[in-house]
Design an enzyme around this catalytic site. Structure first.
Site, short mmCIF file in Angstrom:
data_model
loop_
_atom_site.label_atom_id
_atom_site.label_comp_id
_atom_site.label_asym_id
_atom_site.label_seq_id
_atom_site.Cartn_x
_atom_site.Cartn_y
_atom_site.Cartn_z
N SER A 63 23.05 -5.65 -8.80
CA SER A 63 22.65 -6.42 -9.97
C SER A 63 23.67 -6.35 -11.10
CB SER A 63 21.30 -5.90 -10.48
OG SER A 63 20.97 -6.43 -11.75
N TYR A 123 23.28 -12.31 -13.48
CA TYR A 123 22.43 -12.81 -14.57
C TYR A 123 23.39 -13.53 -15.51
CZ TYR A 123 18.13 -10.20 -13.52
OH TYR A 123 16.99 -9.72 -12.94
N THR A 128 20.88 -15.78 -10.23
CA THR A 128 19.45 -15.75 -10.54
C THR A 128 19.13 -16.81 -11.58
OG1 THR A 128 19.13 -13.43 -9.96
CG2 THR A 128 17.62 -14.36 -11.58
N LYS A 134 19.00 -17.92 -6.51
CA LYS A 134 17.81 -17.06 -6.40
C LYS A 134 16.75 -17.44 -7.43
CE LYS A 134 16.43 -12.16 -6.53
NZ LYS A 134 15.48 -12.17 -7.66
N HIS A 170 10.69 -13.20 -8.31
CA HIS A 170 11.15 -12.02 -9.06
C HIS A 170 10.14 -10.88 -8.94
CE1 HIS A 170 14.66 -11.75 -11.88
NE2 HIS A 170 14.14 -10.57 -12.12
#
Length: 383
Positions: A135, A159, A185, A254, A278
């Site tokens: 991540s 992100y 994402t 995603k 999520h």
């Protein structure tokens, strides 16, 4: 006697203290009966704020619960007289040869569960022959997490920030580390209403390495809302192309929950679709990911691979997801609980337990290979 018991507990639950936050140091194989039991065990050693962040969903957590309940909407048809044994879980997806179709979902701030965070997760995932996704908000750097995998394949999840210099910095780091794809994402442009974090007044006690590398801020001492305030609230098809052009890597989108969005993402250049809500952490009241998977897969029609997550706790869940159109099935929370309880070996134990359950289901359903599982028919019951 109380003092002796306290010392014994400290010996059993080995801890590192960082900024006043207690992190597990445990490194051991786990004797797992089922993954659901790991949550209570992990709750006993992860501090309240950290555990609330890891385990919690949005609002009253209806969607979080439905993610697992939804697997009961389909049943595996047992098959007999199939003249087969020793099912094989090896699979090839995105050109990668994997020992299992089960992968690690990109999960933030794993230092909340264990002192070595994503480094230990990467080691455990690699030992299981699985695919790791790391991540943006990892506790360890992209390079360190990738190095811990010792050559095993990894994806990097972005992100997207409002600051494209920061985005490019992350993408540069990911490409230099040898990741095989970028997961973008798109369902977290704003944070879900997570009541556990509000009750605990939770702030990240452990620095986020990727933020530290880029700026003077390190992510420690920040609340969830403050972290998300820097995230891009507007993400468009052009961003998919921009990331793909910049990195020359496949981009997987995603947070897809509808056939329309899947087709839109593919039209924007996505090389993979990631069906996920999520883990019930964003839009409460939205559908369970499993309930939309088959429709999304039908629309995608094998044009690109599909990753699926949210609510996976059993080998039968993996089987049903594969039979409903997924190519890879990701899990997050159970792996983090395994990390807290046993470090890298605990992570490996979680994968081995779920893969073992999957093999039993494959044998009883008469499916020799993962490709056979994908062709298996499920019985759908509407209550």
């Amino acid at each position: 006697m109380e003092l002796v018991n306290e010392i014994h507990l400290l010996e059993v639950f080995k801890l590192t203290i960082t900024n006043g936050y207690e992190q597990s140091d445990r490194e051991e194989k786990l004797d797992i009966i089922n993954l659901n039991e790991l949550e209570a065990q992990a709750k006993a050693i992860i501090p309240q704020g950290g555990f609330g962040y890891i385990s919690g969903g949005s609002e009253d957590e209806w969607t979080l619960r439905e993610n697992t309940n939804a697997f009961e909407h389909a049943q595996i048809v047992p098959r007999a007289l199939t003249d087969m044994d020793n099912p094989e879980t090896d699979t090839t997806v995105f050109g990668l040869n994997l020992k299992t179709p089960i992968m690690m979902a990109p999960t933030a701030a794993q230092g909340l569960a264990h002192a070595k965070g994503e480094v230990d997760t990467a080691k455990g995932v690699a030992a299981a022959g699985a695919l790791m996704a790391q991540s943006t908000y990892s506790s360890t750097s992209i390079a360190d997490t990738a190095a811990a995998g010792n050559g095993a394949p990894q994806f990097f999840q972005l992100y997207m920030s409002k600051d494209w210099d920061f985005n490019n910095h992350l993408l540069d780091q990911a490409k230099a580390a040898g990741v095989k794809a970028i997961i973008l994402t798109v369902d977290a442009t704003i944070d879900g209403y997570r009541e556990a974090d509000l009750r605990n007044k939770f702030q990240f006690p452990i620095p986020m390495a990727n933020l530290t590398e880029y700026s003077e801020g390190d992510g420690a001492g920040k609340g969830i809302a403050e972290i998300y305030a820097a995230a891009a609230q507007k993400i468009s098809a052009a961003d998919v192309k921009r990331i793909a052009d910049y990195t020359d890597l496949p981009v997987i989108v995603k947070g897809i929950e509808s056939p329309e969005d899947a087709l839109f993402a593919i039209g924007a250049g996505a090389k993979g679709i990631y069906v996920s809500n999520h883990g019930g952490r964003q839009l409460n009241g939205g559908p369970a990911s499993f309930d939309v998977l088959a429709d999304v897969a039908k629309a995608v029609d094998h044009r690109v691979p599909i990753i699926f997550d949210s609510g996976v706790r059993r080998g039968s869940h993996v089987f049903k997801a594969l039979a409903s159109g997924a190519d890879l099935v990701a899990m997050g929370r159970p792996v983090i609980y395994g990390l807290a309880l046993g470090g890298a070996q605990g992570v490996q134990s979680v994968f081995e337990e779920l893969n073992g359950e999957l093999k039993i289901d494959m044998q009883l359903a008469g499916t020799k290979t993962i490709e056979d599982v994908k062709k298996a028919k499920l019985l759908h019951i509407h209550y």
